[in-house]
Design a protein around this motif. Structure first.
Motif, PDB file in Angstrom:
ATOM      1  N   THR A  57       0.839  -1.195   0.000  1.00 15.82           N
ATOM      2  CA  THR A  57       0.000   0.000   0.000  1.00 15.82           C
ATOM      3  C   THR A  57       0.875   1.247   0.000  1.00 15.82           C
ATOM      4  OG1 THR A  57      -0.125   0.161   2.401  1.00 15.82           O
ATOM      5  CG2 THR A  57      -1.768  -1.211   1.334  1.00 15.82           C
ATOM      6  N   ASN A  58       0.247   2.378  -0.201  1.00 15.72           N
ATOM      7  CA  ASN A  58       0.996   3.637  -0.206  1.00 15.72           C
ATOM      8  C   ASN A  58       1.178   4.152   1.226  1.00 15.72           C
ATOM      9  OD1 ASN A  58      -1.555   4.454   0.429  1.00 15.72           O
ATOM     10  ND2 ASN A  58      -1.839   5.773  -1.352  1.00 15.72           N
ATOM     11  N   LEU A  59       1.796   5.316   1.352  1.00 14.13           N
ATOM     12  CA  LEU A  59       2.087   5.884   2.669  1.00 14.13           C
ATOM     13  C   LEU A  59       0.803   6.184   3.433  1.00 14.13           C
ATOM     14  CD1 LEU A  59       4.159   7.010   4.685  1.00 14.13           C
ATOM     15  CD2 LEU A  59       3.940   9.205   3.520  1.00 14.13           C
ATOM     16  N   TRP A  60      -0.201   6.770   2.755  1.00 20.83           N
ATOM     17  CA  TRP A  60      -1.450   7.102   3.444  1.00 20.83           C
ATOM     18  C   TRP A  60      -2.163   5.840   3.930  1.00 20.83           C
ATOM     19  CZ3 TRP A  60      -3.500  10.598   6.163  1.00 20.83           C
ATOM     20  CH2 TRP A  60      -4.839  10.577   6.443  1.00 20.83           C
ATOM     21  N   GLY A  61      -2.065   4.779   3.180  1.00 17.65           N
ATOM     22  CA  GLY A  61      -2.670   3.517   3.608  1.00 17.65           C
ATOM     23  C   GLY A  61      -2.014   2.961   4.860  1.00 17.65           C
ATOM     24  N   ASN A  62      -0.709   3.128   4.957  1.00 18.74           N
ATOM     25  CA  ASN A  62      -0.006   2.680   6.156  1.00 18.74           C
ATOM     26  C   ASN A  62      -0.310   3.567   7.356  1.00 18.74           C
ATOM     27  OD1 ASN A  62       1.588   0.316   5.477  1.00 18.74           O
ATOM     28  ND2 ASN A  62       2.608   1.660   4.015  1.00 18.74           N
ATOM     29  N   VAL A  63      -0.355   4.873   7.153  1.00 16.40           N
ATOM     30  CA  VAL A  63      -0.628   5.787   8.260  1.00 16.40           C
ATOM     31  C   VAL A  63      -2.061   5.625   8.749  1.00 16.40           C
ATOM     32  CG1 VAL A  63      -0.827   8.234   8.874  1.00 16.40           C
ATOM     33  CG2 VAL A  63       1.139   7.427   7.583  1.00 16.40           C
ATOM     34  N   SER A  64      -2.991   5.456   7.825  1.00 16.35           N
ATOM     35  CA  SER A  64      -4.387   5.293   8.241  1.00 16.35           C
ATOM     36  C   SER A  64      -4.654   3.912   8.834  1.00 16.35           C
ATOM     37  CB  SER A  64      -5.324   5.559   7.064  1.00 16.35           C
ATOM     38  OG  SER A  64      -5.128   4.572   6.062  1.00 16.35           O
ATOM     39  N   GLY A  65      -3.707   3.000   8.698  1.00 19.53           N
ATOM     40  CA  GLY A  65      -3.863   1.674   9.287  1.00 19.53           C
ATOM     41  C   GLY A  65      -3.733   1.680  10.799  1.00 19.53           C
ATOM     42  N   TYR A  66      -3.076   2.695  11.332  1.00 16.31           N
ATOM     43  CA  TYR A  66      -2.964   2.814  12.782  1.00 16.31           C
ATOM     44  C   TYR A  66      -4.285   3.335  13.338  1.00 16.31           C
ATOM     45  CZ  TYR A  66       2.055   2.356  12.126  1.00 16.31           C
ATOM     46  OH  TYR A  66       3.290   1.898  11.793  1.00 16.31           O
ATOM     47  N   GLN A  67      -4.614   2.885  14.532  1.00 18.21           N
ATOM     48  CA  GLN A  67      -5.854   3.331  15.155  1.00 18.21           C
ATOM     49  C   GLN A  67      -5.549   4.359  16.231  1.00 18.21           C
ATOM     50  OE1 GLN A  67      -7.955  -0.108  16.465  1.00 18.21           O
ATOM     51  NE2 GLN A  67      -8.231  -0.898  14.400  1.00 18.21           N
ATOM     52  N   LEU A  68      -6.593   4.899  16.816  1.00 20.41           N
ATOM     53  CA  LEU A  68      -6.449   5.926  17.836  1.00 20.41           C
ATOM     54  C   LEU A  68      -5.636   5.412  19.024  1.00 20.41           C
ATOM     55  CD1 LEU A  68      -7.178   8.755  18.853  1.00 20.41           C
ATOM     56  CD2 LEU A  68      -9.218   7.739  19.885  1.00 20.41           C
ATOM     57  N   ALA A  69      -5.807   4.166  19.385  1.00 23.31           N
ATOM     58  CA  ALA A  69      -5.067   3.596  20.515  1.00 23.31           C
ATOM     59  C   ALA A  69      -3.565   3.590  20.244  1.00 23.31           C
ATOM     60  CB  ALA A  69      -5.546   2.182  20.803  1.00 23.31           C
ATOM     61  N   ASP A  70      -3.155   3.376  19.004  1.00 22.82           N
ATOM     62  CA  ASP A  70      -1.738   3.392  18.655  1.00 22.82           C
ATOM     63  C   ASP A  70      -1.146   4.787  18.808  1.00 22.82           C
ATOM     64  OD1 ASP A  70      -1.904   0.675  17.952  1.00 22.82           O
ATOM     65  OD2 ASP A  70      -2.586   1.200  15.939  1.00 22.82           O
ATOM     66  N   TYR A  71      -1.872   5.783  18.342  1.00 18.59           N
ATOM     67  CA  TYR A  71      -1.391   7.159  18.460  1.00 18.59           C
ATOM     68  C   TYR A  71      -1.372   7.620  19.920  1.00 18.59           C
ATOM     69  CZ  TYR A  71      -1.731   7.501  13.405  1.00 18.59           C
ATOM     70  OH  TYR A  71      -1.563   7.310  12.062  1.00 18.59           O
ATOM     71  N   LEU A  72      -2.370   7.229  20.688  1.00 16.26           N
ATOM     72  CA  LEU A  72      -2.402   7.605  22.107  1.00 16.26           C
ATOM     73  C   LEU A  72      -1.276   6.935  22.878  1.00 16.26           C
ATOM     74  CD1 LEU A  72      -6.225   7.612  22.883  1.00 16.26           C
ATOM     75  CD2 LEU A  72      -4.693   9.578  22.631  1.00 16.26           C
ATOM     76  N   THR A  73      -0.958   5.705  22.521  1.00 18.47           N
ATOM     77  CA  THR A  73       0.156   5.008  23.169  1.00 18.47           C
ATOM     78  C   THR A  73       1.475   5.710  22.876  1.00 18.47           C
ATOM     79  OG1 THR A  73      -1.028   2.931  22.964  1.00 18.47           O
ATOM     80  CG2 THR A  73       1.324   2.798  23.371  1.00 18.47           C
ATOM     81  N   ALA A  74       1.675   6.105  21.623  1.00 23.74           N
ATOM     82  CA  ALA A  74       2.890   6.836  21.271  1.00 23.74           C
ATOM     83  C   ALA A  74       2.953   8.176  22.001  1.00 23.74           C
ATOM     84  CB  ALA A  74       2.957   7.060  19.764  1.00 23.74           C
ATOM     85  N   ALA A  75       1.823   8.849  22.123  1.00 25.71           N
ATOM     86  CA  ALA A  75       1.781  10.126  22.837  1.00 25.71           C
ATOM     87  C   ALA A  75       2.061   9.926  24.324  1.00 25.71           C
ATOM     88  CB  ALA A  75       0.428  10.798  22.641  1.00 25.71           C
ATOM     89  N   GLY A  76       1.527   8.863  24.909  1.00 26.49           N
ATOM     90  CA  GLY A  76       1.799   8.578  26.322  1.00 26.49           C
ATOM     91  C   GLY A  76       3.271   8.321  26.575  1.00 26.49           C
ATOM     92  N   GLY A  77       3.934   7.597  25.674  1.00 31.74           N
ATOM     93  CA  GLY A  77       5.366   7.375  25.807  1.00 31.74           C
ATOM     94  C   GLY A  77       6.167   8.656  25.654  1.00 31.74           C
ATOM     95  N   PHE A  78       5.765   9.505  24.707  1.00 29.22           N
ATOM     96  CA  PHE A  78       6.454  10.775  24.514  1.00 29.22           C
ATOM     97  C   PHE A  78       6.299  11.676  25.736  1.00 29.22           C
ATOM     98  CE2 PHE A  78       6.651  15.168  23.022  1.00 29.22           C
ATOM     99  CZ  PHE A  78       7.901  15.164  22.430  1.00 29.22           C
ATOM    100  N   ILE A  79       5.113  11.710  26.309  1.00 25.92           N
ATOM    101  CA  ILE A  79       4.886  12.527  27.510  1.00 25.92           C
ATOM    102  C   ILE A  79       5.715  12.003  28.672  1.00 25.92           C
ATOM    103  CG2 ILE A  79       3.142  13.188  29.217  1.00 25.92           C
ATOM    104  CD1 ILE A  79       1.149  13.291  26.859  1.00 25.92           C
ATOM    105  N   GLY A  80       5.844  10.688  28.792  1.00 27.06           N
ATOM    106  CA  GLY A  80       6.683  10.109  29.842  1.00 27.06           C
ATOM    107  C   GLY A  80       8.152  10.470  29.664  1.00 27.06           C
ATOM    108  N   ALA A  81       8.629  10.434  28.420  1.00 27.65           N
ATOM    109  CA  ALA A  81      10.021  10.811  28.156  1.00 27.65           C
ATOM    110  C   ALA A  81      10.250  12.285  28.453  1.00 27.65           C
ATOM    111  CB  ALA A  81      10.378  10.495  26.705  1.00 27.65           C
ATOM    112  N   TYR A  82       9.282  13.122  28.091  1.00 23.79           N
ATOM    113  CA  TYR A  82       9.403  14.546  28.383  1.00 23.79           C
ATOM    114  C   TYR A  82       9.370  14.806  29.886  1.00 23.79           C
ATOM    115  CZ  TYR A  82       8.445  19.503  28.661  1.00 23.79           C
ATOM    116  OH  TYR A  82       8.505  20.827  28.982  1.00 23.79           O
ATOM    117  N   ALA A  83       8.485  14.112  30.590  1.00 22.65           N
ATOM    118  CA  ALA A  83       8.376  14.310  32.039  1.00 22.65           C
ATOM    119  C   ALA A  83       9.650  13.894  32.763  1.00 22.65           C
ATOM    120  CB  ALA A  83       7.184  13.534  32.585  1.00 22.65           C
ATOM    121  N   SER A  84      10.334  12.874  32.264  1.00 27.20           N
ATOM    122  CA  SER A  84      11.584  12.480  32.907  1.00 27.20           C
ATOM    123  C   SER A  84      12.646  13.563  32.745  1.00 27.20           C
ATOM    124  CB  SER A  84      12.089  11.155  32.334  1.00 27.20           C
ATOM    125  OG  SER A  84      12.542  11.316  31.008  1.00 27.20           O
TER     126      SER A  84
END
Length: 99
Positions: A57-84
């Motif tokens: 598939t193309n790039l948009w197909g791969n990006v749209s394959g992720y769900q909201l839970a995947d993006y929230l998990t990545a955001a939670g990890g980023f916030i944890g790294a920033y908080a440290s």
């Protein structure tokens, strides 16, 4: 993959605590402040995208394959790294030499 409503807060908290702990230890050992955020953005996110990338598939197909839970998990990890980094910076300004 669907994530149940009860699993999502546990997943976010787990990734926040995991990245916060790893980032805090790395900041103490390497005497840096924002190293875990750099590692997370430069190494972890592209590695996960590379491992799950589908060439049929193309790039948009791969990006749209992720769900909201995947993006929230990545955001939670980023916030944890920033908080440290923010915690280490606060401890250093208050005079703790170990950090």
């Amino acid at each position: 993959m669907t994530v149940e409503l009860l699993q999502l807060p546990i997943l976010l908290l787990l990734f926040f605590v995991l990245l916060f702990g790893i980032g805090f230890i790395l900041n103490m050992l390497l005497k840096t402040t924002w190293f875990p955020i750099y590692v997370y953005m430069i190494v972890m996110i592209p590695a996960v995208i590379y491992w799950q990338y589908d060439n049929s598939t193309n790039l948009w197909g791969n990006v749209s394959g992720y769900q909201l839970a995947d993006y929230l998990t990545a955001a939670g990890g980023f916030i944890g790294a920033y908080a440290s980094g923010a915690t280490i910076k606060t401890l250093r300004t208050k005079g703790y030499r170990m950090f």
